[in-house]
Structure formats: C-alpha cells, structure tokens
Design an enzyme around this catalytic site. Structure first.
Site: not given
Ligand code: AMP
Length: 180
Positions: A69, A106
């Site tokens: 995205r 996770e």
């Molecule tokens: P993070 O590494 O935890 O910051 O997660 C980021 C990635 O996971 C991004 O590429 C987001 O597109 C996706 N992502 C994480 N949480 C969400 C959420 N609640 N809704 C949509 N996409 C998410």
C-alpha cells in the site's frame, strides 16, 4: 468581514473515507481500510498533495514506498516532486542484486528488500506507507536504506495509530495525515 470556511476539511474527509474493520485479518485487530479513499479521486489527490508537502519539507531527493500500500501513495508523491521512486519489496520479488533486512512481527519475522542501485547512496529518501502501527516495518525500512548509504530523510504515512508508539521507534522526522 467574515472569513469563509475552508473549502474542504481534508483530515475529516480522509477520516470519513477510512473504513474500520474489526477483527481483520485476525481477531483483535482493528483494520483501517483505505479502499474507500482510493474510490474518491479528489480526496486521494489531496492526500497525495499533503504527503508530497511532507516530502518537500525534508528535501527528499528519492521516495521509497513499502509494499504494497506504500506504492499507492509513494509513486504519486515521487511524481509530484519529480524524483525517483524506489520500491521496498517483500522477500523474493526483486530480480536484481538486492539488500535485505529482517524484522520481527508479532509472530515470526519478515523481510524487506531493495535493489542495490549505487545511485541511491547519499540520496535523501522519504519512506512512504499507508499505516504507521508499531513502527517495525518503517524502522526496518530505515535500516535497509542505510545499508545502501542512503540518508533516511523522513517517513510519511496516511494513517498513524498513536497508541502503538511507532513514531518513537523512528529516529527521523515523521509526518501523518490522520491519527487514531
Ligand atoms: P507496523 O510495522 O506495526 O508499523 O505495521 C505497519 C504495516 O502493517 C503497514 O504496512 C500497514 O499497512 C500494516 N498495518 C498495521 N496495522 C494496521 C491496521 N490496523 N490497519 C491497516 N493496516 C495495518
């Protein structure tokens, strides 16, 4: 004389176009679905304009988008600035010589890769993605670009999930358009 209201309250409009989907892709996750925003050309254009402003603010000379995205917003931002776009891809997708970085999810680990283009060394790269959650993906992207001697100039997101503290993991300027 009365001051006319702004033509559009874009943050409120963007927020209205982000759909909350509980328990997707798994129980306990509140997924922020951007597809309604993609359906609205004016809101999408305004979002990309605002992200491009963030890129200008840090003098980005390259834009990198995080699969998948991040590509939706990264490419238009690069076009607006007239600078190169670099895809940061999941493992096994790039055909050329590449650098890679592993990061914790996770459960388990994930990898991001980038082509080893020598021209990226010394460039000021803005990293773009749709959502900043825990910051693990963006932090890995910063590390990946630094492997290539690029400078991580900043990160820009459509959405920031404040409570997850992702911003605190990033040692570069962070911009986001809609916060939860
Ligand atoms: P993070 O590494 O935890 O910051 O997660 C980021 C990635 O996971 C991004 O590429 C987001 O597109 C996706 N992502 C994480 N949480 C969400 C959420 N609640 N809704 C949509 N996409 C998410």
């Amino acid at each position: 004389m009365t001051v006319p209201p702004p033509l559009e309250d874009w943050p409120a409009r963007w927020r209205a176009l982000i759909r909350d989907v509980p328990d997707f892709p798994e129980a306990g996750i509140l997924f922020r679905d951007i597809t309604p925003l993609l359906w609205d050309p004016r809101a999408l254009r305004a979002a990309n304009d605002a992200l491009a402003e963030a890129a200008r603010a840090v003098d980005a000379t390259v834009v990198a988008g995080i699969e998948a995205r991040g590509f939706l917003f990264g490419v238009p931002v690069a076009e607006r600035l007239g600078v190169p776009f670099v895809p940061l891809r999941k493992a096994g997708k790039l055909p050329g010589g590449r650098a890679s970085v592993s990061y914790a999810l996770e459960y388990g680990t994930a990898q991001l890769e980038v082509h080893r283009d020598p021209a990226i060394a010394g460039q000021r790269v803005l990293i773009v993605d749709d959502v900043l959650a825990t910051g693990g993906t963006a932090e890995a992207s910063v590390r990946l670009l630094r492997q290539l001697d690029a400078e991580a100039a900043g990160c820009a997101f459509l959405i920031e999930l404040i409570d997850l503290g992702g911003r605190g993991r990033l040692d570069v300027p962070v911009a986001s358009l809609v916060t939860y």
